[in-house]
Design a protein around this motif. Structure first.
Motif, PDB file in Angstrom:
ATOM      1  N   PHE A   3      -1.267   6.418  -0.718  1.00 50.96           N
ATOM      2  CA  PHE A   3      -2.740   5.825  -0.708  1.00 50.96           C
ATOM      3  C   PHE A   3      -3.405   5.687   0.804  1.00 50.96           C
ATOM      4  N   ASN A   4      -4.415   6.486   0.750  1.00 46.91           N
ATOM      5  CA  ASN A   4      -5.288   6.206   2.261  1.00 46.91           C
ATOM      6  C   ASN A   4      -6.103   5.051   1.830  1.00 46.91           C
ATOM      7  N   VAL A   5      -5.652   4.006   2.652  1.00 45.79           N
ATOM      8  CA  VAL A   5      -6.493   2.803   2.698  1.00 45.79           C
ATOM      9  C   VAL A   5      -7.822   2.925   3.234  1.00 45.79           C
ATOM     10  N   ASN A   6      -7.973   3.744   4.296  1.00 49.62           N
ATOM     11  CA  ASN A   6      -9.332   3.852   4.953  1.00 49.62           C
ATOM     12  C   ASN A   6     -10.331   4.661   4.038  1.00 49.62           C
ATOM     13  N   ALA A   7      -9.945   5.525   3.304  1.00 45.45           N
ATOM     14  CA  ALA A   7     -10.757   6.240   2.670  1.00 45.45           C
ATOM     15  C   ALA A   7     -10.656   5.876   1.138  1.00 45.45           C
ATOM     16  N   ASN A   8     -10.037   4.761   0.915  1.00 47.27           N
ATOM     17  CA  ASN A   8      -9.883   4.375  -0.643  1.00 47.27           C
ATOM     18  C   ASN A   8      -9.598   5.650  -1.581  1.00 47.27           C
ATOM     19  N   ALA A   9      -8.671   6.361  -1.040  1.00 49.07           N
ATOM     20  CA  ALA A   9      -8.362   7.584  -2.098  1.00 49.07           C
ATOM     21  C   ALA A   9      -6.783   7.847  -2.025  1.00 49.07           C
ATOM     22  N   ILE A  10      -6.652   8.422  -3.264  1.00 50.68           N
ATOM     23  CA  ILE A  10      -5.202   8.729  -3.472  1.00 50.68           C
ATOM     24  C   ILE A  10      -4.894  10.168  -3.105  1.00 50.68           C
ATOM     25  N   VAL A  11      -4.083  10.073  -2.098  1.00 53.81           N
ATOM     26  CA  VAL A  11      -3.457  11.416  -1.267  1.00 53.81           C
ATOM     27  C   VAL A  11      -2.765  12.348  -2.305  1.00 53.81           C
ATOM     28  N   ARG A  12      -1.482  11.812  -2.987  1.00 56.26           N
ATOM     29  CA  ARG A  12      -0.642  12.375  -3.588  1.00 56.26           C
ATOM     30  C   ARG A  12       0.087  11.567  -4.606  1.00 56.26           C
ATOM     31  N   ARG A  13       0.300  12.074  -5.971  1.00 57.40           N
ATOM     32  CA  ARG A  13       1.079  11.415  -6.876  1.00 57.40           C
ATOM     33  C   ARG A  13       2.243  11.827  -7.060  1.00 57.40           C
ATOM     34  N   PHE A  14       3.616  10.958  -7.575  1.00 63.06           N
ATOM     35  CA  PHE A  14       4.620  11.580  -7.805  1.00 63.06           C
ATOM     36  C   PHE A  14       5.095  11.188  -9.132  1.00 63.06           C
ATOM     37  N   PRO A  15       6.197  12.373  -9.582  1.00 65.21           N
ATOM     38  CA  PRO A  15       6.599  11.963 -10.968  1.00 65.21           C
ATOM     39  C   PRO A  15       7.289  10.409 -10.905  1.00 65.21           C
TER      40      PRO A  15
END
Length: 626
Positions: free
Chosen positions: A325-337
């Motif tokens: 999770f990118n806190v500054n951008a409020n964005a999910i960068v990558r999800r894992f199984p």
């Protein structure tokens, strides 16, 4: 209890407690694994994501987050929703990856030993090693502790000196029941969130749901020792009971999750699946920002595991699911199984560590998660399996391993020789008052450098059950403090049929293998640092010390203990620093040590430097990293 204002620019979750209590809700064992046949064709379709037997038998239908109704009544598509206990929807139609069962952990040839050394004075719910070398203990409001304050009330916090094994009471102003915390960049210990006031026990302690508490200690100012918690008056943007906390590279504080009122987490309105950010001095921005991972994993959304990665992003794990999770951008960068196995976070918390960082692994270490359980009840089995993943690897996937038995409430503590000790917990049950049994008493030692299948050994065995509300943390001398266990709503001092496991005030020290037996005489000594104000910018500092005869290898560890509670070690991390100038076999040593390259690797705050020669650490020294 006052409601919380979400502040400008954010949503405004509002607490609405029905009562003030010192207890906590228990989800219990699910009573049904599925709704009645044909119910999907006739039941009400959810409008808020809640479903199942406790929610008017609503079904998920085409709910955006997924069509499976989980065992505790939330719609989704993860294995938590669609696996065992799914009430309706496409249950078990996807592949469910099994987790490994127990694996042998042979006795370590030098298992170390436990020794009772003192008394905590208060039940221990939260703890941290302070820059003065003492340990701060923090608890909720209780109707009995062993220490009293000047005002005649019981103390719910204390300061323990591991050198003398003496303890003094500390006062605070708001109830810190199930708070989260970290260290600020200036070295202050921070505790945030909590629960409501208990006026019938202590009218002097106020509502702690939005509380922000500071404890200032210093390695060079003894006048601060024994001073009470400070509460400047600023508050969180919303109520948070069971939040997780992480110091960010710029010193700001990432505060995640929590309950609005301490009531049933299977009811949407009670939950706060948001985050907020505090300034480096601990002042909230006033914004509560929804977080998808938390929303999707209710009711297993509180006290998530979090680890700061070398790219400045956050690895966040809750229930069985994780993401970068990118806190500054409020964005999910990558999800894992999803991690195979049972639930891993509260109320079936296992433990998680970020394995040691170094330039050799490009400051990019694996995350390890062990233990957990199936549901919140004393009948719940616990999970022996562990997952290990490198979140930044292109092909990141879970590598599975296992402990010799299932453990809930097990916690991993990094040791300065690069191994991990796993302590405390139970083989059956879950977190909550009176709902765990069969305590797991053996220390388990994990060596991440060994090949899969050869990493675990069994250490010494304690005689003390360390169940709900226990802690373990590394001390300056390289031993591990183990204390706590208060699995009752209010302290119980004598076991009986209803409460076989009581409030335990005893403080133990576990001496790991590297200081046991002949190793006790192999410590490096006379350590002198050229500076105790260090920067995470690749700069260097000098270390002089005396090595034992015949010494072959030196390592220098930069160690951050963090805020310890509920088997979650918030912010916990360790780096092995590059060393030049080591002369094998020489007694007098003068080496040059290189700091980590940036604050993504070493966020600002207080750390301990340990000089480790042939696996044996010298007594550590606190430094400030900026």
């Amino acid at each position: 209890m006052a409601s919380a204002d979400g502040g400008p620019g954010g949503n405004t979750p509002q607490p609405s407690p029905d009562a003030t209590t010192s207890g906590e809700p228990i989800l219990g064992k699910p009573t049904s694994a599925a709704t009645a046949p044909g119910s999907e064709a006739t039941a009400i379709v959810t409008t808020d994501g809640s479903c199942g037997a406790t929610n008017k038998n609503a079904i998920c239908g085409n709910w955006p987050q997924g069509g499976c109704c989980s065992m505790y009544g939330f719609c989704g598509s993860t294995t938590s929703h669609c696996g065992d206990g799914c009430q309706s929807g496409p249950c078990l139609k996807g592949a469910v990856v099994p987790a490994p069962g127990p694996s042998p952990a042979p006795m370590n040839p030098n298992p170390g030993y436990f020794k009772v050394v003192g008394d905590s004075g208060v039940p221990v719910m939260h703890a941290g090693l302070m820059p003065n070398g003492r340990v701060a203990f923090l608890d909720k409001v209780e109707n009995y502790t062993k220490l009293k304050l000047r005002n005649g009330q019981y103390a719910y916090a204390s300061e323990y000196d591991p050198v003398t094994n003496q303890v003094v009471p500390l006062a605070y102003g708001t109830n810190s029941f199930c708070a989260g915390g970290t260290f600020l960049a200036d070295g202050s210990f921070l505790a945030v969130g909590g629960n409501g006031p208990l006026d019938f026990i202590d009218p002097t302690v106020k509502n702690g749901f939005t509380g922000i508490r500071h404890l200032k200690r210093s390695s060079n100012d003894a006048s601060l020792n024994g001073q009470d918690w400070i509460e400047p008056g600023n508050k969180l943007a919303s109520a948070r009971w069971y939040p997780s906390v992480q110091t960010m590279p710029d010193g700001r504080i990432f505060v995640v999750s929590g309950s609005l009122n301490g009531l049933d987490p299977s009811v949407n309105e009670n939950n706060n699946p948001t985050y907020e950010v505090l300034s480096p001095t601990g002042v909230s921005t006033g914004q509560n920002i929804p977080m998808e991972l938390l929303e999707k994993n209710q009711p297993y959304y509180m006290y998530p595991f979090m680890h700061l990665l070398r790219d400045g992003n956050m690895f966040v794990f809750t229930s069985k699911s994780s993401q970068i999770f990118n806190v500054n951008a409020n964005a999910i960068v990558r999800r894992f199984p999803d991690l195979p196995g049972d639930y891993r976070t509260y109320p079936n918390t296992g433990g998680s560590v970020l394995l040691p960082l170094s330039s050799a692994n490009n400051w990019d270490a694996d995350v390890m998660i062990c233990g957990g359980g199936a549901y919140q009840d004393i009948t719940s089995p616990t999970d022996p399996s562990c997952g290990r993943i490198n979140p930044l690897a292109p092909d990141a996937k879970w590598e599975m391993d296992s402990m010799p038995q299932g453990r809930g409430m097990v916690e991993g503590t990094l040791l300065p020789d690069g191994t991990v000790v796993w302590l405390n917990g139970a083989n059956r049950g879950a977190q909550g008052f009176g709902i765990a049994t069969d305590p797991t008493l053996d220390a388990l030692l994990y060596d991440p450098s060994q090949p899969l299948g050869r990493r675990w050994t069994t250490g010494a065995r304690s005689e003390i059950a360390r169940l709900y509300h226990s802690v373990a943390l590394l001390l300056l001398d390289g031993t591990v403090m183990v204390t706590g266990s208060n699995p009752v709503e209010q302290p119980v001092l004598t076991p009986d049929a209803k409460n076989p496991y009581i409030t335990d005030f005893r403080v133990e020290v576990y001496t790991p293998p590297y200081l046991a037996g002949e190793n006790a005489n192999k410590r490096p000594t006379d350590v002198v640092l050229s500076s105790k104000d260090l920067k995470a910018d690749g700069s260097t500092f000098g270390v002089a010390f005396k090595a034992p005869a015949g010494a072959k290898v030196v390592k220098v560890a930069l160690y951050y203990g963090g805020f310890v509670t509920h088997s979650v070690h918030m912010g916990h991390r360790m780096m092995f620093l590059d060393v030049e100038g080591w002369k094998a076999g020489a007694a007098q040593q003068q080496v040059v040590v290189k700091m980590p390259p940036n604050r993504n690797v070493a966020p600002p705050g207080p750390y301990v430097v340990y000089v480790v020669v042939d696996g044996v650490p010298a007594v550590g020294q606190f430094v400030m990293v900026s």
